[in-house]
Design a protein around this motif. Structure first.
Motif, PDB file in Angstrom:
ATOM      1  N   ALA A 167      19.987  -1.234 -35.908  1.00 43.95           N
ATOM      2  CA  ALA A 167      19.284  -0.429 -34.910  1.00 43.95           C
ATOM      3  C   ALA A 167      19.508  -0.981 -33.502  1.00 43.95           C
ATOM      4  O   ALA A 167      19.660  -2.190 -33.316  1.00 43.95           O
ATOM      5  CB  ALA A 167      17.792  -0.415 -35.223  1.00 43.95           C
ATOM      6  N   THR A 168      19.517  -0.089 -32.548  1.00 41.79           N
ATOM      7  CA  THR A 168      19.571  -0.473 -31.147  1.00 41.79           C
ATOM      8  C   THR A 168      18.208  -1.024 -30.747  1.00 41.79           C
ATOM      9  O   THR A 168      17.183  -0.469 -31.128  1.00 41.79           O
ATOM     10  CB  THR A 168      19.920   0.758 -30.291  1.00 41.79           C
ATOM     11  N   THR A 169      18.195  -2.110 -29.986  1.00 44.34           N
ATOM     12  CA  THR A 169      16.945  -2.708 -29.548  1.00 44.34           C
ATOM     13  C   THR A 169      16.740  -2.413 -28.066  1.00 44.34           C
ATOM     14  O   THR A 169      17.598  -2.715 -27.238  1.00 44.34           O
ATOM     15  CB  THR A 169      16.932  -4.227 -29.792  1.00 44.34           C
ATOM     16  N   LEU A 170      15.584  -1.834 -27.774  1.00 43.83           N
ATOM     17  CA  LEU A 170      15.203  -1.512 -26.401  1.00 43.83           C
ATOM     18  C   LEU A 170      13.910  -2.251 -26.078  1.00 43.83           C
ATOM     19  O   LEU A 170      12.866  -1.975 -26.675  1.00 43.83           O
ATOM     20  CB  LEU A 170      14.987  -0.002 -26.242  1.00 43.83           C
ATOM     21  N   LEU A 171      13.999  -3.198 -25.171  1.00 46.03           N
ATOM     22  CA  LEU A 171      12.805  -3.942 -24.780  1.00 46.03           C
ATOM     23  C   LEU A 171      11.867  -3.044 -23.980  1.00 46.03           C
ATOM     24  O   LEU A 171      12.318  -2.157 -23.255  1.00 46.03           O
ATOM     25  CB  LEU A 171      13.192  -5.169 -23.955  1.00 46.03           C
TER      26      LEU A 171
END
Length: 140
Positions: A9-13
C-alpha cells in the motif's frame, strides 16, 4: 508472467497543520534559530529536521547535518509505521506531508557520503529511490 501478490500500500502521512505553518514561517525568517524552534516545538515532524539538515549541508557541516537528518529520518519512520507502512512500499513525494521524511533521507545519504560512510550513503539513496523515484529525481 503475472504477479499475483498484492503490491504494498501507498503510505500517506497525515497533515500536521501547526507544524507546517511553523515551518513556513521559519522559511520566511530563514534563520537556524527559526528551524530549531520548529524542531523543538514539533519534534515528531520531519520537516523541521530536514530544514536543519539541509542548512547544515549548505554550511559545510556534514556531521551536524547527519545528526539532524538521522533524527528526522527516525521520527519519519515512526510516523510511517503508525500510518500503516510495513517497511516497504511507496511513500509518494507528491504528497506534501511525506516530503519531510524524504528530504531527511536524501540529506542523510549526502551527509553519510560526506563523512565517508559509503554503505550508509548508498543504502539511503536506494531507500529514497525505492520510496519514490520522483523524490530522488527532485532532490538530486
Amino acid at each position: 508472467m503475472q504477479n499475483l501478490l498484492p503490491e504494498p500500500a501507498t503510505t500517506l502521512l497525515p497533515i500536521d497543520e501547526a507544524a507546517e505553518k511553523a515551518l513556513a514561517a521559519a522559511y520566511e525568517t530563514g534563520t537556524t534559530d527559526a528551524y530549531k524552534t520548529v524542531a523543538a516545538d514539533h519534534p515528531a515532524f520531519s520537516g523541521g529536521w530536514a530544514a536543519l539538515a539541509a542548512e547544515s549541508l549548505e554550511a559545510g557541516e556534514p556531521v551536524t547535518a547527519y545528526a539532524y537528518a538521522r533524527t528526522g529520518y527516525h521520527r519519519g519512520l515512526d510516523a510511517l509505521r503508525r500510518n500503516g507502512w510495513k517497511g516497504h512500499g511507496p511513500v509518494p513525494w507528491a504528497h506534501g506531508p511525506n516530503q519531510g521524511f524524504l528530504r531527511c533521507l536524501h540529506s542523510l545519504s549526502k551527509a553519510a557520503a560526506d563523512i565517508g560512510e559509503a554503505d550508509e550513503a548508498a543504502r539511503c539513496a536506494q531507500f529514497l529511490r525505492d520510496s519514490d523515484p520522483a523524490a530522488a529525481d527532485a532532490l538530486s
